[in-house]
Design a protein around this motif. Sequence first.
Motif, short mmCIF file in Angstrom:
data_model
loop_
_atom_site.label_atom_id
_atom_site.label_comp_id
_atom_site.label_asym_id
_atom_site.label_seq_id
_atom_site.Cartn_x
_atom_site.Cartn_y
_atom_site.Cartn_z
N GLY A 307 32.64 72.05 42.16
CA GLY A 307 31.55 72.64 41.16
C GLY A 307 30.16 72.03 41.18
O GLY A 307 29.42 72.28 40.33
N ARG A 308 29.62 71.77 42.59
CA ARG A 308 28.46 71.29 42.75
C ARG A 308 27.36 72.29 42.44
O ARG A 308 26.17 71.98 41.66
N TYR A 309 27.81 73.71 42.53
CA TYR A 309 26.62 74.71 42.49
C TYR A 309 26.98 75.59 41.18
O TYR A 309 26.78 76.71 41.14
N ALA A 310 27.84 75.00 40.16
CA ALA A 310 28.06 75.69 38.87
C ALA A 310 26.77 76.04 38.18
O ALA A 310 25.50 75.49 38.48
N TYR A 311 27.03 77.14 37.59
CA TYR A 311 25.73 77.82 36.76
C TYR A 311 24.87 76.87 36.20
O TYR A 311 23.45 77.02 36.48
N ALA A 312 25.33 75.96 35.29
CA ALA A 312 24.45 75.20 34.42
C ALA A 312 23.81 73.94 35.36
O ALA A 312 22.80 73.50 34.98
N ARG A 313 24.38 73.79 36.63
CA ARG A 313 23.82 72.61 37.58
C ARG A 313 22.77 73.21 38.32
O ARG A 313 22.21 72.15 39.05
N GLN A 314 22.51 74.40 38.41
CA GLN A 314 21.58 75.01 39.34
C GLN A 314 20.15 74.56 39.19
O GLN A 314 19.78 74.02 40.35
N PRO A 315 19.67 74.24 37.97
CA PRO A 315 18.53 73.67 37.90
C PRO A 315 18.30 72.32 38.59
O PRO A 315 17.17 71.83 39.04
N ASN A 316 19.21 71.43 38.16
CA ASN A 316 19.13 70.18 38.67
C ASN A 316 19.41 70.02 40.31
O ASN A 316 18.85 69.16 40.87
N VAL A 317 20.24 70.91 40.84
CA VAL A 317 20.38 70.95 42.28
C VAL A 317 19.05 71.45 42.95
O VAL A 317 18.75 70.89 43.78
N ALA A 318 18.11 72.31 42.43
CA ALA A 318 17.08 72.62 42.83
C ALA A 318 16.14 71.63 42.71
O ALA A 318 15.30 71.47 43.89
N TYR A 319 16.14 70.58 42.16
CA TYR A 319 15.28 69.53 41.65
C TYR A 319 15.75 68.70 42.96
O TYR A 319 14.75 67.97 43.57
N TRP A 320 17.06 68.56 43.16
CA TRP A 320 17.59 67.58 44.21
C TRP A 320 17.03 68.06 45.53
O TRP A 320 16.67 67.37 46.39
N ASN A 321 17.03 69.58 45.70
CA ASN A 321 16.57 70.14 47.15
C ASN A 321 15.17 69.91 47.38
O ASN A 321 14.79 69.84 48.38
N LEU A 322 14.52 69.78 46.28
CA LEU A 322 12.88 69.62 46.51
C LEU A 322 12.63 68.25 46.73
O LEU A 322 11.52 67.89 47.59
N HIS A 323 13.69 67.35 46.46
CA HIS A 323 13.59 65.94 46.82
C HIS A 323 13.97 65.70 48.32
O HIS A 323 13.05 65.01 48.85
N ALA A 324 14.87 66.62 49.08
CA ALA A 324 14.94 66.72 50.21
C ALA A 324 13.68 67.10 50.91
O ALA A 324 13.44 66.69 52.17
N LEU A 325 13.11 68.37 50.48
CA LEU A 325 11.80 68.62 51.06
C LEU A 325 10.93 67.76 51.13
O LEU A 325 10.27 67.61 52.09
N ALA A 326 10.63 66.92 49.97
CA ALA A 326 9.53 65.93 49.89
C ALA A 326 9.90 64.82 50.93
O ALA A 326 8.87 64.39 51.55
N GLN A 327 11.03 64.32 51.15
CA GLN A 327 11.48 63.52 51.99
C GLN A 327 11.06 64.16 53.39
O GLN A 327 10.51 63.36 54.34
N ALA A 328 11.13 65.52 53.74
CA ALA A 328 10.70 65.68 54.97
C ALA A 328 9.18 65.86 55.07
O ALA A 328 8.73 65.69 56.35
N LEU A 329 8.45 66.24 54.14
CA LEU A 329 7.05 66.25 54.19
C LEU A 329 6.35 64.96 54.09
O LEU A 329 5.11 64.71 54.30
#
Length: 512
Positions: A307-329
């Motif tokens: 259930g990582r990508y459950a509907y209500a979790r989508q906003p927090n997953v996006a924030y997590w993904n942005l951290h991954a992008l930040a780490q890359a940059l």
Amino acid sequence: MSAVLDTPAHARNDAAPVQTGLRWINRYAQLGASYATALAPQTLPADHPPYWVGQSRAVGDWLGLAPDWTTSSDLLAALTGNAPLAGSAPVATVYSGHQFGVWAGQLGDGRALLLGEVLSETGSGLEIQLKGAGRTPYSRMGDGRAVLRSSIREFLASEAMHAMGVPTTRALCVTGSDAPVRRETIETAAVVTRVASSFIRFGHFEHFASREQFDELRVLADYVIDRYYPECRATDVYQGNAYAALLAAVSERTAVLLAHWQAVGFCHGVMNTDNMSILGLTLDYGPYQFLDGYDPGHICNHSDTQGRYAYARQPNVAYWNLHALAQALLPLIEDERLAQAAVDVYRERFPLELDARYRAKLGLATHQPDDRALLEATLRLLAQERTDYTIFWRRLSEHVAASARGETRAQALRDLFIDSTAFDDWLSRYEARLTQEPLQDSANTMLGVNPRFVLRNWLGEQAIRQARDKDYSGVARLLALLERPFDEHPGFEAEAGFPPDWAASIEISCSS
């Protein structure tokens, strides 16, 4: 980085280039071999010729194609990969990423080919991509093909989301072929022609950062800034750090995107970092779903067992993904605090964007102290009985419109709830709040943001079943509804109604 493909004889593309009049500029291909591998689409066997399945005239107009493109056999061949497009420079791009929160290493366009970039009728650059046109060096163990069912789903969803104002890639067409493709069962091949300003993903940056190829990382970041975010070069933004400004701009666009998703009840299903657009577009329609009953914990992807990508979790997953992008940059930003501040733009912007969209859904233009509590009460009411999300909001809009005429449609709303007392208490509270708004203005706003038609799984499944029998009228009919989702469309009440009982048995997964 790449691999040599063992290309079957039928895949060698010796056809004459198809002339379209499109103005190609192909800027991404010019970045060089570190970023993509040049190769032609893999043709289909001659005994399984292509045919049209679905076409978007709106996207054709956007690209500047001639009006008769929908009947062109030459373009049909080209958009299936059976003939080259004159002026195009096909490449498969390389990227890496996190999948279900785990580093997956090198990925890349395993079944997609970027044909190149063209200038649209308005002069903007648009990339054209074939999805399902055969193997690439990044296909790993895959065949590089797409199947009819998933291609129809992506085609329709792309145009449906665009019509609702959600940032998204677009789809020009779906072509099909009877060439067999093995998934869980033997299916038939299809190709989606996708269009977007860019298909660059978070994973493109992760790829070069993970390999410590910082020169290539900088070239890619500079390309994205100069091409899509030139305002990031301003010296008064993020201490003159253009890469931090880029991260902040992407964070802001991602916040806008996620607010749109939550407001329309869209579940993406596979929010891996390689499926996140650097331009804040909805990218890669796979196991997506629009909510039927409102369930914050709904999991649309049958493969998402945790259930990582459950509907209500989508906003927090996006924030997590942005951290991954930040780490890359970070090798370019060179300041962790600055990078964190750029990512936190998402946390600041998302609640404001979501609030704005729900206020519009409720018809609230002014701000009152209890509005947040009213919104939360609305969502609790829906969650209590898993009330149909789309139908509730549309009936509420129709009730407010009727109220502006001195009528009522409260009973149609009440019929959605078993606990009529709880509903009546909520409605009294809501209607009291509406007295502080111009009622007709509220109705107009609500009817323009609460769609009557969304691409429910069962609607897509019906069109897919027809298409398997060579009847593509269901695809065309659904597209016509979804291109104008806020209109009434008399005679299509069933398509705007509750899902049939059999819809609950539909399962979608990462192979969808």
